[in-house]
Scaffold this motif. Structure first.
Motif, mmCIF file in Angstrom:
data_model
loop_
_atom_site.group_PDB
_atom_site.id
_atom_site.type_symbol
_atom_site.label_atom_id
_atom_site.label_comp_id
_atom_site.label_asym_id
_atom_site.label_seq_id
_atom_site.Cartn_x
_atom_site.Cartn_y
_atom_site.Cartn_z
ATOM 1 N N MET A 1 43.876 14.524 23.172
ATOM 2 C CA MET A 1 43.524 15.847 22.739
ATOM 3 C C MET A 1 43.644 16.798 23.918
ATOM 4 N N PRO A 2 44.341 17.898 23.732
ATOM 5 C CA PRO A 2 44.511 18.812 24.855
ATOM 6 C C PRO A 2 43.179 19.442 25.226
ATOM 7 N N SER A 3 43.014 19.675 26.488
ATOM 8 C CA SER A 3 41.776 20.299 26.940
ATOM 9 C C SER A 3 41.913 21.809 26.856
ATOM 10 N N SER A 4 40.822 22.404 26.488
ATOM 11 C CA SER A 4 40.863 23.865 26.405
ATOM 12 C C SER A 4 40.255 24.439 27.665
ATOM 13 N N SER A 5 40.907 25.424 28.162
ATOM 14 C CA SER A 5 40.379 26.059 29.359
ATOM 15 C C SER A 5 39.770 27.392 28.973
ATOM 16 N N SER A 6 38.680 27.707 29.595
ATOM 17 C CA SER A 6 38.061 29.008 29.304
ATOM 18 C C SER A 6 38.455 29.971 30.391
ATOM 19 N N ALA A 7 38.957 31.077 29.956
ATOM 20 C CA ALA A 7 39.361 32.095 30.920
ATOM 21 C C ALA A 7 38.368 33.246 30.824
ATOM 22 N N SER A 8 37.865 33.632 31.940
ATOM 23 C CA SER A 8 36.947 34.780 31.916
ATOM 24 C C SER A 8 37.729 36.022 32.302
ATOM 25 N N SER A 9 37.481 37.052 31.561
ATOM 26 C CA SER A 9 38.176 38.301 31.875
ATOM 27 C C SER A 9 37.133 39.329 32.286
ATOM 28 N N THR A 10 37.509 40.122 33.214
ATOM 29 C CA THR A 10 36.612 41.194 33.642
ATOM 30 C C THR A 10 37.191 42.510 33.165
ATOM 31 N N PHE A 11 36.301 43.367 32.758
ATOM 32 C CA PHE A 11 36.710 44.687 32.277
ATOM 33 C C PHE A 11 36.622 45.665 33.436
ATOM 34 N N GLN A 12 37.708 46.287 33.742
ATOM 35 C CA GLN A 12 37.703 47.273 34.813
ATOM 36 C C GLN A 12 38.173 48.600 34.253
ATOM 37 N N LEU A 13 37.342 49.596 34.459
ATOM 38 C CA LEU A 13 37.653 50.928 33.958
ATOM 39 C C LEU A 13 38.686 51.575 34.865
ATOM 40 N N GLU A 14 39.738 52.085 34.247
ATOM 41 C CA GLU A 14 40.753 52.780 35.023
ATOM 42 C C GLU A 14 40.639 54.266 34.749
ATOM 43 N N TYR A 15 40.445 55.032 35.797
ATOM 44 C CA TYR A 15 40.337 56.481 35.673
ATOM 45 C C TYR A 15 41.726 57.100 35.743
ATOM 46 N N PRO A 16 41.889 58.275 35.168
ATOM 47 C CA PRO A 16 43.190 58.948 35.213
ATOM 48 C C PRO A 16 43.664 59.158 36.648
ATOM 49 N N THR A 17 44.971 59.220 36.790
ATOM 50 C CA THR A 17 45.566 59.434 38.104
ATOM 51 C C THR A 17 45.859 60.917 38.296
ATOM 52 N N CYS A 18 45.560 61.394 39.467
ATOM 53 C CA CYS A 18 45.830 62.786 39.824
ATOM 54 C C CYS A 18 47.337 62.974 40.021
ATOM 55 N N ASN A 19 47.784 64.204 40.002
ATOM 56 C CA ASN A 19 49.207 64.484 40.250
ATOM 57 C C ASN A 19 49.642 64.098 41.664
ATOM 58 N N CYS A 20 48.666 63.954 42.566
ATOM 59 C CA CYS A 20 49.013 63.537 43.927
ATOM 60 C C CYS A 20 49.299 62.036 43.996
ATOM 61 N N GLY A 21 48.998 61.296 42.891
ATOM 62 C CA GLY A 21 49.287 59.873 42.835
ATOM 63 C C GLY A 21 48.076 58.980 43.037
ATOM 64 N N LYS A 22 46.966 59.529 43.466
ATOM 65 C CA LYS A 22 45.778 58.723 43.710
ATOM 66 C C LYS A 22 44.890 58.737 42.475
ATOM 67 N N PRO A 23 44.319 57.574 42.097
ATOM 68 C CA PRO A 23 43.423 57.548 40.939
ATOM 69 C C PRO A 23 42.192 58.416 41.192
ATOM 70 N N SER A 24 41.689 58.986 40.122
ATOM 71 C CA SER A 24 40.478 59.792 40.259
ATOM 72 C C SER A 24 39.283 58.853 40.411
ATOM 73 N N SER A 25 38.182 59.408 40.853
ATOM 74 C CA SER A 25 36.957 58.627 40.971
ATOM 75 C C SER A 25 35.813 59.439 40.389
#
Length: 117
Positions: A1-25
């Motif tokens: 029987m194949p083993s099942s692996s549990s993958a944990s995912s983390t939620f990371q909020l991505e903020y909009p990027t400014c026109n200068c190219g750097k993400p907002s904070s």
């Protein structure tokens, strides 16, 4: 029987990027007008420098600020309407003056016409 692996995912909020190219904070306002109000701003933002091209309020404006803004907008609209009323009143006065002059000319023309009969 194949083993099942549990993958944990983390939620990371991505903020909009400014026109200068750097993400907002996300930051909190320290101004007297908007104390503690959260906003997103360019990641290159530094106090006393330009906001770059990105700024967005996350929290709504305080009720007092909204009321002040509404009052200012209404006062501005009121001034504009008063100015329009004054302009229209001046226009009406000019028309009344012109009407009186035309009536005088009409009376004079009618007088001349009577003399030709």
């Amino acid at each position: 029987m194949p083993s099942s692996s549990s993958a944990s995912s983390t939620f990371q909020l991505e903020y909009p990027t400014c026109n200068c190219g750097k993400p907002s904070s996300m930051r909190k306002s320290k101004t007297k007008e908007n104390p503690g109000r959260r906003f997103l701003g360019c990641g290159n933002y530094e106090k006393g420098k330009k906001f770059w091209d990105y700024f967005y309020w996350i929290d709504p404006a305080p009720k007092e600020k909204q009321m002040e803004d509404n009052i200012q907008a209404l006062e501005s609209q009121n001034r504009a309407l008063l100015l329009k009323c004054q302009e229209r009143e001046n226009f009406v006065q000019e028309l009344v003056k012109e009407n009186k002059e035309l009536k005088k000319k009409l009376v004079a023309v009618e007088g001349v016409m009577v003399s030709y009969k």
